[in-house]
Design a protein around this motif. Structure first.
Motif, PDB file in Angstrom:
ATOM      1  N   THR A   8      42.778 -21.806 -16.026  1.00 21.30           N
ATOM      2  CA  THR A   8      42.928 -21.397 -17.573  1.00 21.30           C
ATOM      3  C   THR A   8      44.265 -22.231 -17.756  1.00 21.30           C
ATOM      4  O   THR A   8      45.349 -21.864 -17.221  1.00 21.30           O
ATOM      5  CB  THR A   8      42.990 -19.885 -17.685  1.00 21.30           C
ATOM      6  N   ILE A   9      44.628 -23.061 -18.990  1.00 24.35           N
ATOM      7  CA  ILE A   9      45.671 -23.511 -19.007  1.00 24.35           C
ATOM      8  C   ILE A   9      46.452 -22.436 -20.067  1.00 24.35           C
ATOM      9  O   ILE A   9      45.907 -21.799 -20.958  1.00 24.35           O
ATOM     10  CB  ILE A   9      45.426 -24.716 -20.157  1.00 24.35           C
ATOM     11  N   ALA A  11      49.013 -20.443 -22.721  1.00 27.37           N
ATOM     12  CA  ALA A  11      48.963 -20.870 -24.116  1.00 27.37           C
ATOM     13  C   ALA A  11      50.227 -21.616 -24.617  1.00 27.37           C
ATOM     14  O   ALA A  11      49.955 -22.323 -25.882  1.00 27.37           O
ATOM     15  CB  ALA A  11      49.235 -19.370 -24.708  1.00 27.37           C
ATOM     16  N   HIS A  12      51.047 -21.772 -23.931  1.00 28.66           N
ATOM     17  CA  HIS A  12      52.370 -22.643 -24.581  1.00 28.66           C
ATOM     18  C   HIS A  12      52.029 -24.127 -24.163  1.00 28.66           C
ATOM     19  O   HIS A  12      52.818 -24.919 -24.866  1.00 28.66           O
ATOM     20  CB  HIS A  12      53.473 -21.979 -23.905  1.00 28.66           C
ATOM     21  N   ILE A  13      51.134 -24.460 -23.677  1.00 25.52           N
ATOM     22  CA  ILE A  13      50.794 -26.030 -23.337  1.00 25.52           C
ATOM     23  C   ILE A  13      49.768 -26.706 -24.383  1.00 25.52           C
ATOM     24  O   ILE A  13      48.629 -26.711 -24.327  1.00 25.52           O
ATOM     25  CB  ILE A  13      50.400 -26.340 -21.892  1.00 25.52           C
ATOM     26  N   HIS A  14      50.289 -26.554 -25.646  1.00 30.20           N
ATOM     27  CA  HIS A  14      49.256 -27.087 -26.809  1.00 30.20           C
ATOM     28  C   HIS A  14      49.787 -28.060 -27.601  1.00 30.20           C
ATOM     29  O   HIS A  14      51.216 -28.240 -27.679  1.00 30.20           O
ATOM     30  CB  HIS A  14      48.782 -25.638 -27.568  1.00 30.20           C
ATOM     31  N   GLU A  18      46.421 -23.758 -30.631  1.00 30.26           N
ATOM     32  CA  GLU A  18      45.300 -23.054 -29.689  1.00 30.26           C
ATOM     33  C   GLU A  18      44.736 -24.167 -28.847  1.00 30.26           C
ATOM     34  O   GLU A  18      43.680 -23.907 -28.186  1.00 30.26           O
ATOM     35  CB  GLU A  18      44.192 -22.341 -30.536  1.00 30.26           C
ATOM     36  N   VAL A  20      44.746 -27.291 -26.109  1.00 23.31           N
ATOM     37  CA  VAL A  20      45.437 -27.960 -25.088  1.00 23.31           C
ATOM     38  C   VAL A  20      45.929 -29.247 -25.418  1.00 23.31           C
ATOM     39  O   VAL A  20      45.214 -29.886 -25.902  1.00 23.31           O
ATOM     40  CB  VAL A  20      44.542 -27.818 -23.809  1.00 23.31           C
ATOM     41  N   TYR A  24      48.515 -33.526 -20.890  1.00 20.52           N
ATOM     42  CA  TYR A  24      48.505 -32.604 -19.639  1.00 20.52           C
ATOM     43  C   TYR A  24      47.226 -32.364 -18.925  1.00 20.52           C
ATOM     44  O   TYR A  24      47.026 -32.397 -17.724  1.00 20.52           O
ATOM     45  CB  TYR A  24      48.872 -31.154 -20.279  1.00 20.52           C
ATOM     46  N   VAL A  48      43.307 -23.215 -25.111  1.00 19.50           N
ATOM     47  CA  VAL A  48      44.202 -22.502 -24.357  1.00 19.50           C
ATOM     48  C   VAL A  48      43.906 -21.097 -24.187  1.00 19.50           C
ATOM     49  O   VAL A  48      42.849 -20.505 -24.722  1.00 19.50           O
ATOM     50  CB  VAL A  48      45.537 -22.547 -24.895  1.00 19.50           C
ATOM     51  N   GLY A  49      43.799 -20.547 -22.708  1.00 22.40           N
ATOM     52  CA  GLY A  49      43.483 -19.600 -22.453  1.00 22.40           C
ATOM     53  C   GLY A  49      41.938 -19.119 -22.128  1.00 22.40           C
ATOM     54  O   GLY A  49      41.576 -18.080 -21.836  1.00 22.40           O
ATOM     55  N   TYR A 111      53.851 -28.880 -27.256  1.00 19.02           N
ATOM     56  CA  TYR A 111      54.439 -29.047 -26.098  1.00 19.02           C
ATOM     57  C   TYR A 111      55.234 -30.304 -25.572  1.00 19.02           C
ATOM     58  O   TYR A 111      56.111 -30.326 -24.842  1.00 19.02           O
ATOM     59  CB  TYR A 111      53.268 -28.973 -25.003  1.00 19.02           C
TER      60      TYR A 111
END
Length: 240
Positions: A8-9, A11-14, A18, A20, A24, A48-49, A111
């Motif tokens: 699961t990626i 949440a901040h890597i977007h 929301e 991804v 990355y 994300v998530g 990100y």
């Protein structure tokens, strides 16, 4: 990662809210696909998530799928014939960052280029136009929080840095419309990159065909030695 491993990626890597960050995901897959140069195709947005699965079939192909086996992203060995444009000087790249940070920023949590990202929680890579060149450029010193235990930047960080600046170049020089996204990213890394070292990013437009924008991005040392190179296809959404 192992075959069919779920992840699961965070949440901040977007990039877009929301969703991804594409570079990355591409870097994670490139590390599994193997080969000096890899092409990554984005078939569907990854949220994300949300749990996704990695699979690595034979032939160097790697893919992320949803838990229902829907194909999301796939990577395959490729070739890259792109000739990078000349690397700007470190002084010019630093001036570009100063220009990028001098105005109001409408996106602060991306990100790649988000000023609101804490060091180590985003690249904090701030490209801006180099006057008279039709290139975007930035000086970049990666934070230690982006590196592995040896201080080296992992593929997902290098590929992230090869993604966002190309979009900025297309928005500025190719009049790319809002909502555009990375549809394919082909890249190669020529030498290791490390946290705390100084690098120069520069990006340029290669071609435009309707809603499709092809861009190039290079990462080099402060002395101009090429570290990584990418070519990306960005696509604008259909109107209406």
């Amino acid at each position: 990662m192992t075959q069919a491993e779920a992840l699961t990626i965070p949440a901040h890597i977007h990039g877009y809210p929301e969703i991804v960050f594409g570079g990355y995901l591409a870097g994670l897959l490139a590390a599994e696909a193997g080969g000096d140069t890899v092409r990554v195709d984005f078939r569907r947005a990854v949220m994300v998530g949300t749990p996704i699965r990695l699979s690595s079939p034979a032939g160097g192909r790697a893919a992320f799928t949803a838990t229902d086996d829907t194909l999301l992203v796939e990577a395959t060995p490729s070739v890259l014939t792109l000739d990078p444009r000349p690397t700007p000087s470190w002084t010019a790249a630093k001036s570009a960052v100063e220009l990028a940070l001098s105005g109001d920023r409408t996106v602060t949590d991306c990100y790649g280029c988000g000023l609101g990202c804490a060091p180590g929680r985003g690249l904090r890579l701030f490209p801006s136009e180099l006057p008279g060149t039709r290139m975007m450029a930035a000086a970049w010193t990666p934070d230690a929080g982006l590196a592995d235990e040896t201080g080296e930047l992992p593929p997902e960080i290098v590929w992230s840095a090869l993604d966002c600046p190309g979009g900025r170049a297309a928005f500025v020089f190719s009049e790319m419309g809002s909502g555009a996204f990375t549809a394919a990213l082909t890249a190669t890394q020529l030498r290791p990159m490390y946290a705390g070292a100084d690098y120069i990013s520069h990006a340029w437009v290669i071609a435009r065909d309707g809603r499709k924008h092809t861009v190039g991005v290079a990462l080099s040392t402060a002395d101009g030695e090429l570290c990584a190179l990418s070519e990306a296809l960005w696509i604008e959404p259909r109107q209406g």
